[in-house]
Design an enzyme around this catalytic site. Structure first.
Site, PDB file in Angstrom:
ATOM      1  N   HIS A  14      -0.728  -1.286   4.753  1.00 32.99           N
ATOM      2  CA  HIS A  14      -0.476  -0.447   3.308  1.00 32.99           C
ATOM      3  C   HIS A  14      -0.858  -1.480   2.265  1.00 32.99           C
ATOM      4  CE1 HIS A  14       2.650   2.306   1.006  1.00 32.99           C
ATOM      5  NE2 HIS A  14       2.052   1.353   0.053  1.00 32.99           N
ATOM      6  N   ARG A  18      -6.991  -0.332  -5.497  1.00 36.57           N
ATOM      7  CA  ARG A  18      -7.557   0.364  -6.977  1.00 36.57           C
ATOM      8  C   ARG A  18      -8.888   0.561  -6.985  1.00 36.57           C
ATOM      9  NH1 ARG A  18      -2.335   1.406  -7.220  1.00 36.57           N
ATOM     10  NH2 ARG A  18      -1.064  -0.118  -8.321  1.00 36.57           N
ATOM     11  N   LYS A  97      -1.595  10.734   3.244  1.00 41.23           N
ATOM     12  CA  LYS A  97      -0.442  10.167   2.464  1.00 41.23           C
ATOM     13  C   LYS A  97       0.144  11.106   1.803  1.00 41.23           C
ATOM     14  CE  LYS A  97       2.154   6.964   1.072  1.00 41.23           C
ATOM     15  NZ  LYS A  97       2.037   5.669   0.228  1.00 41.23           N
ATOM     16  N   HIS A 136       5.757   8.618   1.481  1.00 36.84           N
ATOM     17  CA  HIS A 136       6.356   7.770   0.682  1.00 36.84           C
ATOM     18  C   HIS A 136       7.702   8.548   0.615  1.00 36.84           C
ATOM     19  CE1 HIS A 136       7.209   5.423  -3.275  1.00 36.84           C
ATOM     20  NE2 HIS A 136       8.020   6.387  -3.078  1.00 36.84           N
ATOM     21  N   HIS A 172       6.969   1.455   3.665  1.00 34.92           N
ATOM     22  CA  HIS A 172       8.135   0.505   2.876  1.00 34.92           C
ATOM     23  C   HIS A 172       9.303   1.078   2.973  1.00 34.92           C
ATOM     24  CE1 HIS A 172       7.026   3.879   0.091  1.00 34.92           C
ATOM     25  NE2 HIS A 172       5.807   3.475  -0.343  1.00 34.92           N
TER      26      HIS A 172
END
Ligand SMILES: [Zn+2]
Length: 357
Positions: A14, A18, A97, A136, A172
């Site tokens: 992960h 950018r 994602k 997420h 995360h």
């Protein structure tokens, strides 16, 4: 006391690299350490399909050493279809994602409906072509302290039930609820763990104490999902110390220009890359399980994703003198981009040395 660690060349499941010009500034901090990294698609502009992926991968390959392998992803939106998934897979996407719309940096235009329906068709296409679903897991509109728990309780169990055998990674993990779900779920469900969530609590952001003992807000520890209570942190540390293959490294290094973090609506995301593997090593050292770091950083993620294990090794040593002090900023040559490093000015307990022979 062990003074040297030799690990299999590690993977980072992960990371935010950018787009240019930030990409060229920050990538090296990741590629110096990690052989492969799962590159997040919430760039500006985002990576939504095969065409975007090919352009972005070329950009990354141009900016990184030849032995670094970017593992590409696409961002799922309400407009993603099974055909988009199949084409992205052919182009090399290993994961898609889900960012619930509005919950974090670059999540706008993400998914707004989580129930059955079109999203489930997309998930089935992902399962059938061997793509991993990365999530997420924070519920929009729910306060930060329970947003992850809410998503974990209300959404993820349905997804697991509706699309059995879909490989799903709770990214995360930040709460005991997320850790518990991943532990109890089938082997197709895993989690990435960041160095921030292994070491910080909400007090390190909202009630940070500087070296003079002054207390205040520290935007450079601020990420979503927010680190939570000491108990949450404890359960995450226990999970990695257990040696369960469901928990593996994904540092979520997420650079922003420092002005964008030190702002009235400061960006979430921590540029942890310069300190990420050393911090993992410190934590495993503290937990008395340094022998488990190799699998956490170099085996479990690769096996979950069905990738071959990396060849080669990386060596960590205990630093001497100033060698272990984290720089304060990375700044581009024209000074247009300057990023504050996580743990700036702190002395690391381990540093990456050269490759072992
Ligand atoms: Zn992230």
């Amino acid at each position: 006391m062990t003074d040297e660690l030799v690990l299999r060349a590690p993977d980072n499941f992960h990371v935010h690299l950018r787009r240019e010009p930030m990409l060229s500034l920050v990538a090296r901090a990741t590629t110096d350490v990690y052989r492969r990294a799962l590159v997040m698609p919430n760039t500006d502009p985002p990576i939504l399909d095969a065409d975007d992926l090919v352009i972005y991968r070329d950009e990354i390959i141009h900016a990184t050493p030849a032995d670094f392998v970017p593992l590409m992803t696409i961002k799922l939106t309400d407009a993603t279809t099974p055909a988009v998934i199949d084409a992205a897979r052919v182009a090399g996407a290993v994961a898609g994602k889900v960012y619930p719309s509005g919950v974090t940096t670059g999540s706008y235009g993400g998914v707004s409906e989580f129930g059955a329906g079109s999203l489930i068709d997309v998930f089935m296409a992902m399962r059938d072509c061997g793509m991993v679903l990365c999530v997420h897991a924070e519920m929009p509109g729910v306060t930060w302290s329970v947003a992850e728990q809410s998503f974990i309780d209300d959404i993820i169990p349905d997804w697991i039930a509706y699309v059995p055998d879909l490989k799903l990674v709770v990214e995360h993990v930040s709460s005991s609820s997320a850790v518990a779900l991943v532990k109890m779920a089938p082997d197709t469900v895993a989690a990435t763990v960041t160095p921030m969530h292994l070491t910080l609590t909400d007090d390190d952001i909202l009630g940070y104490r500087n070296h003079r003992g002054r207390r205040g807000l520290n935007p450079h520890n601020f990420c979503y999902p927010m680190p939570k209570t000491d108990y949450d942190r404890h359960t995450i540390r226990e999970a990695v110390a257990s040696g369960s293959p469901k928990f593996f490294a994904g540092d979520d290094s997420a650079p922003h220009r420092y002005q964008d973090k030190e702002a009235p609506c400061g960006c979430a995301g921590v540029f942890c890359a310069p300190a990420s593997l050393p911090t993992y090593a410190e934590v495993f050292d503290e937990l008395g399980c340094l022998d488990k770091l190799d699998d956490f950083a170099g085996r479990f993620g690769a096996e979950f994703y069905g990738l071959p294990l990396n060849e080669g090794t990386i060596r960590l040593v205990r630093p001497v003198g100033d060698a272990g002090i984290v720089p304060h900023y990375l700044t581009s040559p024209g000074r247009s981009q300057s990023v504050r490093c996580w743990r700036a000015g702190e002395r690391l307990g381990w540093i990456v040395a050269r490759e072992a022979p």
